[in-house]
Scaffold this motif. Structure first.
Motif, PDB file in Angstrom:
ATOM      1  N   GLY A  43       0.777  -1.231   0.000  1.00 20.82           N
ATOM      2  CA  GLY A  43       0.000   0.000   0.000  1.00 20.82           C
ATOM      3  C   GLY A  43       0.810   1.283   0.000  1.00 20.82           C
ATOM      4  N   ALA A  44       2.034   1.223  -0.488  1.00 25.89           N
ATOM      5  CA  ALA A  44       2.897   2.415  -0.463  1.00 25.89           C
ATOM      6  C   ALA A  44       2.355   3.537  -1.342  1.00 25.89           C
ATOM      7  CB  ALA A  44       4.318   2.050  -0.882  1.00 25.89           C
ATOM      8  N   LEU A  45       1.767   3.202  -2.473  1.00 29.71           N
ATOM      9  CA  LEU A  45       1.218   4.235  -3.356  1.00 29.71           C
ATOM     10  C   LEU A  45       0.093   4.999  -2.664  1.00 29.71           C
ATOM     11  CD1 LEU A  45       0.939   5.675  -6.094  1.00 29.71           C
ATOM     12  CD2 LEU A  45      -0.581   3.819  -6.793  1.00 29.71           C
ATOM     13  N   GLY A  46      -0.849   4.288  -2.068  1.00 31.56           N
ATOM     14  CA  GLY A  46      -1.963   4.930  -1.371  1.00 31.56           C
ATOM     15  C   GLY A  46      -1.498   5.771  -0.196  1.00 31.56           C
ATOM     16  N   ALA A  47      -0.536   5.258   0.557  1.00 25.82           N
ATOM     17  CA  ALA A  47      -0.014   6.002   1.707  1.00 25.82           C
ATOM     18  C   ALA A  47       0.734   7.251   1.260  1.00 25.82           C
ATOM     19  CB  ALA A  47       0.901   5.105   2.542  1.00 25.82           C
ATOM     20  N   THR A  48       1.492   7.148   0.182  1.00 21.54           N
ATOM     21  CA  THR A  48       2.244   8.297  -0.328  1.00 21.54           C
ATOM     22  C   THR A  48       1.306   9.379  -0.855  1.00 21.54           C
ATOM     23  OG1 THR A  48       4.107   6.878  -0.909  1.00 21.54           O
ATOM     24  CG2 THR A  48       4.030   9.020  -1.963  1.00 21.54           C
ATOM     25  N   GLY A  66      10.948   7.611   2.793  1.00 16.24           N
ATOM     26  CA  GLY A  66      10.735   6.165   2.766  1.00 16.24           C
ATOM     27  C   GLY A  66       9.515   5.718   1.991  1.00 16.24           C
ATOM     28  N   LEU A  67       8.383   6.404   2.166  1.00 19.75           N
ATOM     29  CA  LEU A  67       7.175   5.977   1.456  1.00 19.75           C
ATOM     30  C   LEU A  67       7.313   6.098  -0.057  1.00 19.75           C
ATOM     31  CD1 LEU A  67       4.150   7.165   3.664  1.00 19.75           C
ATOM     32  CD2 LEU A  67       4.975   4.839   3.278  1.00 19.75           C
ATOM     33  N   PRO A  68       7.801   7.230  -0.592  1.00 16.75           N
ATOM     34  CA  PRO A  68       7.976   7.286  -2.051  1.00 16.75           C
ATOM     35  C   PRO A  68       8.995   6.257  -2.561  1.00 16.75           C
ATOM     36  CG  PRO A  68       7.973   9.493  -1.162  1.00 16.75           C
ATOM     37  CD  PRO A  68       8.015   8.554   0.005  1.00 16.75           C
ATOM     38  N   PHE A  69      10.071   6.042  -1.804  1.00 16.46           N
ATOM     39  CA  PHE A  69      11.057   5.028  -2.199  1.00 16.46           C
ATOM     40  C   PHE A  69      10.395   3.656  -2.286  1.00 16.46           C
ATOM     41  CE2 PHE A  69      14.070   1.700  -1.025  1.00 16.46           C
ATOM     42  CZ  PHE A  69      15.010   1.846  -2.040  1.00 16.46           C
ATOM     43  N   LEU A  70       9.638   3.312  -1.264  1.00 14.88           N
ATOM     44  CA  LEU A  70       8.936   2.034  -1.235  1.00 14.88           C
ATOM     45  C   LEU A  70       7.919   1.941  -2.373  1.00 14.88           C
ATOM     46  CD1 LEU A  70       8.670  -0.602   0.338  1.00 14.88           C
ATOM     47  CD2 LEU A  70       7.050   0.545   1.845  1.00 14.88           C
ATOM     48  N   LEU A  73       9.763   1.257  -5.583  1.00 20.13           N
ATOM     49  CA  LEU A  73      10.238  -0.122  -5.527  1.00 20.13           C
ATOM     50  C   LEU A  73       9.102  -1.090  -5.858  1.00 20.13           C
ATOM     51  CD1 LEU A  73      12.555  -2.100  -4.796  1.00 20.13           C
ATOM     52  CD2 LEU A  73      11.709  -2.019  -2.443  1.00 20.13           C
ATOM     53  N   GLN A  74       7.941  -0.867  -5.259  1.00 17.65           N
ATOM     54  CA  GLN A  74       6.795  -1.745  -5.517  1.00 17.65           C
ATOM     55  C   GLN A  74       6.319  -1.642  -6.960  1.00 17.65           C
ATOM     56  OE1 GLN A  74       3.917  -0.784  -2.477  1.00 17.65           O
ATOM     57  NE2 GLN A  74       5.097  -1.833  -0.893  1.00 17.65           N
ATOM     58  N   ILE A  75       6.297  -0.448  -7.514  1.00 17.41           N
ATOM     59  CA  ILE A  75       5.901  -0.280  -8.915  1.00 17.41           C
ATOM     60  C   ILE A  75       6.898  -0.999  -9.815  1.00 17.41           C
ATOM     61  CG2 ILE A  75       5.671   1.406 -10.796  1.00 17.41           C
ATOM     62  CD1 ILE A  75       4.463   3.344  -8.669  1.00 17.41           C
TER      63      ILE A  75
END
Length: 86
Positions: A43-48, A66-70, A73-75
């Motif tokens: 859920g990094a995109l939604g959190a970012t 950290g959130l945008p990096f994650l 990475l997930q994308i």
């Protein structure tokens, strides 16, 4: 898999919205650990997006970086996964 990714990002976005509202009202807050768990499990995109849209936790360097990096990475992993299936 796509349904999971969509749902986890909606939940992560809503968690950021709810936590921001609780912060404004000086009420019980959602633990940062819970936000990170949701981000890590997809859920990094939604959190970012929630972080930037509602300016929530943007002063926390770990979240701001950290959130945008994650998210990227997930994308990247999703793109790699999609290409490897083709």
């Amino acid at each position: 898999m796509l349904v999971y990714i969509i749902l986890i990002n909606i939940v992560s976005f809503l968690i950021m919205v709810i936590d921001k509202r609780k912060a404004k009202m000086h009420k019980w807050r959602i633990a940062e650990k819970r936000i990170w768990v949701l981000a890590i499990i997809g859920g990094a995109l939604g959190a970012t997006v929630g972080m930037h849209l509602f300016r929530h936790k943007t002063k926390h360097k770990l979240f701001f970086i950290g959130l945008p990096f994650l998210m990227f990475l997930q994308i990247g992993l999703l793109i790699y996964w999609k290409i490897s299936l083709s």
